[in-house]
Design a protein around this motif. Structure first.
Motif, PDB file in Angstrom:
ATOM      1  N   ILE A   1       0.835  -1.203   0.000  1.00  0.00           N
ATOM      2  CA  ILE A   1       0.000   0.000   0.000  1.00  0.00           C
ATOM      3  C   ILE A   1       0.867   1.248   0.000  1.00  0.00           C
ATOM      4  O   ILE A   1       0.586   2.230  -0.699  1.00  0.00           O
ATOM      5  CB  ILE A   1      -0.957   0.005   1.206  1.00  0.00           C
ATOM      6  CG1 ILE A   1      -1.886  -1.208   1.167  1.00  0.00           C
ATOM      7  CG2 ILE A   1      -1.788   1.285   1.227  1.00  0.00           C
ATOM      8  CD1 ILE A   1      -2.794  -1.322   2.380  1.00  0.00           C
ATOM      9  N   THR A   2       1.948   1.217   0.782  1.00  0.00           N
ATOM     10  CA  THR A   2       2.867   2.355   0.812  1.00  0.00           C
ATOM     11  C   THR A   2       3.468   2.601  -0.563  1.00  0.00           C
ATOM     12  O   THR A   2       3.525   3.745  -1.040  1.00  0.00           O
ATOM     13  CB  THR A   2       3.995   2.100   1.829  1.00  0.00           C
ATOM     14  OG1 THR A   2       3.423   1.855   3.120  1.00  0.00           O
ATOM     15  CG2 THR A   2       4.931   3.293   1.911  1.00  0.00           C
ATOM     16  N   ALA A   3       3.908   1.519  -1.205  1.00  0.00           N
ATOM     17  CA  ALA A   3       4.470   1.657  -2.558  1.00  0.00           C
ATOM     18  C   ALA A   3       3.421   2.189  -3.525  1.00  0.00           C
ATOM     19  O   ALA A   3       3.738   3.007  -4.410  1.00  0.00           O
ATOM     20  CB  ALA A   3       5.009   0.311  -3.037  1.00  0.00           C
ATOM     21  N   SER A   4       2.153   1.758  -3.354  1.00  0.00           N
ATOM     22  CA  SER A   4       1.083   2.242  -4.222  1.00  0.00           C
ATOM     23  C   SER A   4       0.904   3.744  -4.076  1.00  0.00           C
ATOM     24  O   SER A   4       0.731   4.471  -5.067  1.00  0.00           O
ATOM     25  CB  SER A   4      -0.238   1.534  -3.882  1.00  0.00           C
ATOM     26  OG  SER A   4      -0.126   0.149  -4.065  1.00  0.00           O
ATOM     27  N   ALA A   5       0.937   4.229  -2.824  1.00  0.00           N
ATOM     28  CA  ALA A   5       0.783   5.664  -2.590  1.00  0.00           C
ATOM     29  C   ALA A   5       1.936   6.442  -3.216  1.00  0.00           C
ATOM     30  O   ALA A   5       1.728   7.496  -3.835  1.00  0.00           O
ATOM     31  CB  ALA A   5       0.702   5.940  -1.087  1.00  0.00           C
ATOM     32  N   VAL A   6       3.151   5.924  -3.056  1.00  0.00           N
ATOM     33  CA  VAL A   6       4.314   6.607  -3.618  1.00  0.00           C
ATOM     34  C   VAL A   6       4.236   6.643  -5.143  1.00  0.00           C
ATOM     35  O   VAL A   6       4.454   7.685  -5.781  1.00  0.00           O
ATOM     36  CB  VAL A   6       5.616   5.915  -3.161  1.00  0.00           C
ATOM     37  CG1 VAL A   6       6.827   6.494  -3.900  1.00  0.00           C
ATOM     38  CG2 VAL A   6       5.797   6.075  -1.659  1.00  0.00           C
ATOM     39  N   MET A   7       3.885   5.504  -5.757  1.00  0.00           N
ATOM     40  CA  MET A   7       3.802   5.436  -7.213  1.00  0.00           C
ATOM     41  C   MET A   7       2.693   6.328  -7.759  1.00  0.00           C
ATOM     42  O   MET A   7       2.874   7.035  -8.751  1.00  0.00           O
ATOM     43  CB  MET A   7       3.576   3.989  -7.654  1.00  0.00           C
ATOM     44  CG  MET A   7       4.750   3.063  -7.414  1.00  0.00           C
ATOM     45  SD  MET A   7       4.362   1.331  -7.775  1.00  0.00           S
ATOM     46  CE  MET A   7       3.920   1.442  -9.506  1.00  0.00           C
ATOM     47  N   ALA A   8       1.525   6.306  -7.080  1.00  0.00           N
ATOM     48  CA  ALA A   8       0.407   7.129  -7.538  1.00  0.00           C
ATOM     49  C   ALA A   8       0.770   8.606  -7.457  1.00  0.00           C
ATOM     50  O   ALA A   8       0.485   9.390  -8.378  1.00  0.00           O
ATOM     51  CB  ALA A   8      -0.841   6.836  -6.708  1.00  0.00           C
ATOM     52  N   GLY A   9       1.403   9.006  -6.349  1.00  0.00           N
ATOM     53  CA  GLY A   9       1.807  10.402  -6.205  1.00  0.00           C
ATOM     54  C   GLY A   9       2.847  10.809  -7.231  1.00  0.00           C
ATOM     55  O   GLY A   9       2.774  11.902  -7.812  1.00  0.00           O
ATOM     56  N   TYR A  10       3.811   9.932  -7.465  1.00  0.00           N
ATOM     57  CA  TYR A  10       4.868  10.233  -8.443  1.00  0.00           C
ATOM     58  C   TYR A  10       4.285  10.396  -9.845  1.00  0.00           C
ATOM     59  O   TYR A  10       4.612  11.360 -10.561  1.00  0.00           O
ATOM     60  CB  TYR A  10       5.905   9.107  -8.428  1.00  0.00           C
ATOM     61  CG  TYR A  10       6.988   9.274  -9.477  1.00  0.00           C
ATOM     62  CD1 TYR A  10       8.051  10.146  -9.286  1.00  0.00           C
ATOM     63  CD2 TYR A  10       6.937   8.543 -10.669  1.00  0.00           C
ATOM     64  CE1 TYR A  10       9.041  10.304 -10.245  1.00  0.00           C
ATOM     65  CE2 TYR A  10       7.912   8.684 -11.633  1.00  0.00           C
ATOM     66  CZ  TYR A  10       8.972   9.571 -11.413  1.00  0.00           C
ATOM     67  OH  TYR A  10       9.931   9.721 -12.380  1.00  0.00           O
ATOM     68  N   GLU A  11       3.427   9.444 -10.246  1.00  0.00           N
ATOM     69  CA  GLU A  11       2.832   9.526 -11.583  1.00  0.00           C
ATOM     70  C   GLU A  11       1.962  10.772 -11.733  1.00  0.00           C
ATOM     71  O   GLU A  11       1.939  11.409 -12.796  1.00  0.00           O
ATOM     72  CB  GLU A  11       2.001   8.272 -11.870  1.00  0.00           C
ATOM     73  CG  GLU A  11       2.831   7.010 -12.043  1.00  0.00           C
ATOM     74  CD  GLU A  11       3.758   7.088 -13.253  1.00  0.00           C
ATOM     75  OE1 GLU A  11       3.399   7.771 -14.230  1.00  0.00           O
ATOM     76  OE2 GLU A  11       4.837   6.490 -13.209  1.00  0.00           O
ATOM     77  N   ALA A  12       1.235  11.136 -10.659  1.00  0.00           N
ATOM     78  CA  ALA A  12       0.390  12.321 -10.721  1.00  0.00           C
ATOM     79  C   ALA A  12       1.231  13.583 -10.916  1.00  0.00           C
ATOM     80  O   ALA A  12       0.887  14.460 -11.711  1.00  0.00           O
ATOM     81  CB  ALA A  12      -0.450  12.432  -9.452  1.00  0.00           C
ATOM     82  N   VAL A  13       2.337  13.676 -10.187  1.00  0.00           N
ATOM     83  CA  VAL A  13       3.212  14.849 -10.332  1.00  0.00           C
ATOM     84  C   VAL A  13       3.829  14.895 -11.719  1.00  0.00           C
ATOM     85  O   VAL A  13       3.906  15.963 -12.366  1.00  0.00           O
ATOM     86  CB  VAL A  13       4.305  14.836  -9.241  1.00  0.00           C
ATOM     87  CG1 VAL A  13       5.348  15.924  -9.508  1.00  0.00           C
ATOM     88  CG2 VAL A  13       3.684  15.028  -7.864  1.00  0.00           C
ATOM     89  N   GLN A  14       4.276  13.722 -12.208  1.00  0.00           N
ATOM     90  CA  GLN A  14       4.877  13.677 -13.544  1.00  0.00           C
ATOM     91  C   GLN A  14       3.878  14.119 -14.619  1.00  0.00           C
ATOM     92  O   GLN A  14       4.218  14.884 -15.526  1.00  0.00           O
ATOM     93  CB  GLN A  14       5.366  12.255 -13.855  1.00  0.00           C
ATOM     94  CG  GLN A  14       6.604  11.842 -13.064  1.00  0.00           C
ATOM     95  CD  GLN A  14       7.822  12.669 -13.446  1.00  0.00           C
ATOM     96  OE1 GLN A  14       8.226  13.585 -12.710  1.00  0.00           O
ATOM     97  NE2 GLN A  14       8.406  12.363 -14.590  1.00  0.00           N
ATOM     98  N   ARG A  15       2.639  13.662 -14.503  1.00  0.00           N
ATOM     99  CA  ARG A  15       1.627  14.024 -15.491  1.00  0.00           C
ATOM    100  C   ARG A  15       1.215  15.489 -15.351  1.00  0.00           C
ATOM    101  O   ARG A  15       0.796  16.125 -16.317  1.00  0.00           O
ATOM    102  CB  ARG A  15       0.406  13.112 -15.351  1.00  0.00           C
ATOM    103  CG  ARG A  15       0.670  11.698 -15.853  1.00  0.00           C
ATOM    104  CD  ARG A  15      -0.537  10.798 -15.632  1.00  0.00           C
ATOM    105  NE  ARG A  15      -1.719  11.306 -16.321  1.00  0.00           N
ATOM    106  CZ  ARG A  15      -1.970  11.072 -17.607  1.00  0.00           C
ATOM    107  NH1 ARG A  15      -1.122  10.350 -18.345  1.00  0.00           N
ATOM    108  NH2 ARG A  15      -3.066  11.549 -18.157  1.00  0.00           N
TER     109      ARG A  15
END
Length: 328
Positions: free
Chosen positions: A111-125
């Motif tokens: 779940i922690t990795a999911s939050a990090v990945m979702a946040g990273y992808e959102a910032v990149q987009r």
């Protein structure tokens, strides 16, 4: 009344084999949940993968890969349930139920990795918005992802609570967070259709915050299990059951702990000091019998009977410096 009648006339047992059978049945239910939810998540991800190939949506690709990864969280839980079926040994005297807590840690990490990945992808987009083709199909895939994950979430959480598995509940919360991530794809597609290119990454950031709240709840549940925390209402229920047991003069220390998805208890009661050892033992057995039937998920209880009297006698004087104070 029907349940009482069935219990009165139907053959039943409270020996170690019967308790083991109950634990095995709850483990089998957990395995069924994992198998079915794994199939649903994989099917959902496959549908999304087809639409990714057609639309070229990077956001949907990320959600698809995420759903495949989430399906794999069933693996540590399946291993834990399988270990929990093993009989206790002279080294692991309480069995292997704690493997579920270790699986819960793995789920919290995912779940922690999911939050990090979702946040990273959102910032990149957000920094580099991208156009998406076939928005209708992308939106449909987002709905499919949400529905698949929400069904799995409800199923895992319901059965996890019924069998007392904190790890299965945590995995259900994880699936719910993933459903919210799929909704981000849907809302982003809607914003893109209206010409607002930043809609998808902004919604993604909001979903990241939602995942963090889910992470907090899941981590709290697993932390409580690792620290042997129980609901105080369970202690109140056990004390009431013990106090109402014929032959019990008073209730002393009551302690409980979760071992996998089963509760174990250690309780102290007092009985009339004039009764025989056999009579005192019968009172203790009846107290354990009532606890097993009236406290949810309780598989076994060790009941220690102390003599209530004679007046001013201290039967534990030599242990006063060694005993842990009873929780109140």
């Amino acid at each position: 009344m029907r349940a009482a009648a069935v219990h009165l006339f139907a053959p039943h047992s409270h020996d170690s084999a019967a308790r083991s059978d109950a634990a095995m049945e709850s483990s089998r239910r957990g395995m069924r949940v994992l198998a079915l939810s794994f199939a649903v998540l994989v099917a959902t991800a496959l549908v999304q993968a087809v639409i990714v190939a057609y639309s070229g949506s990077v956001a949907l690709l990320g959600d698809t890969l995420h759903n495949f990864a989430d399906a794999l969280t069933a693996v540590p839980l399946a291993v834990a349930f399988s270990l929990g079926r093993r009989a206790a040994t002279r080294r692991f005297t309480y069995g292997y139920g704690k493997a579920e807590d270790l699986a819960g840690l793995a789920i919290v990490a995912v779940i922690t990795a999911s939050a990090v990945m979702a946040g990273y992808e959102a910032v990149q987009r957000l920094l580099a918005p991208q156009d998406v083709r076939a928005l209708g199909w992308v939106a449909a895939a987002g709905v499919a992802g949400f529905l698949g994950n929400e069904w799995v979430a409800r199923y895992r959480i319901r059965v996890g609570r019924e069998i007392g598995s904190a790890a299965l509940v945590a995995d259900g919360l994880h699936a719910r967070a993933d459903g919210l991530t799929s909704l981000a794809v849907l809302l982003g597609a809607g914003g893109s259709a209206l010409g607002f290119r930043a809609a998808d990454p902004l919604v993604g950031l909001l979903i990241t915050v939602a995942i963090c709240f889910v992470l907090r709840d899941a981590a709290r549940q697993i932390y409580h299990r690792l620290m042997d925390a129980v609901d105080p209402d369970l202690l109140d229920s056990a004390e009431q059951v013990l106090a109402a047991t014929p032959g019990v003069r008073s209730v002393g220390s009551v302690r409980m702990r979760w071992i996998g998805h089963a509760l174990h208890a250690e309780v102290d009661i007092t009985v009339d000091h004039r009764v025989s050892v056999i009579e005192a033992h019968a009172v203790a057995v009846e107290a354990e019998h009532r606890l097993i039937h009236r406290v949810p998920c309780l598989r076994a209880a060790t009941v220690h009977a102390d003599p209530d009297g004679p007046h001013a006698a201290d039967h534990h004087a030599s242990l006063l410096g060694h005993r842990i104070p009873s929780p109140r």
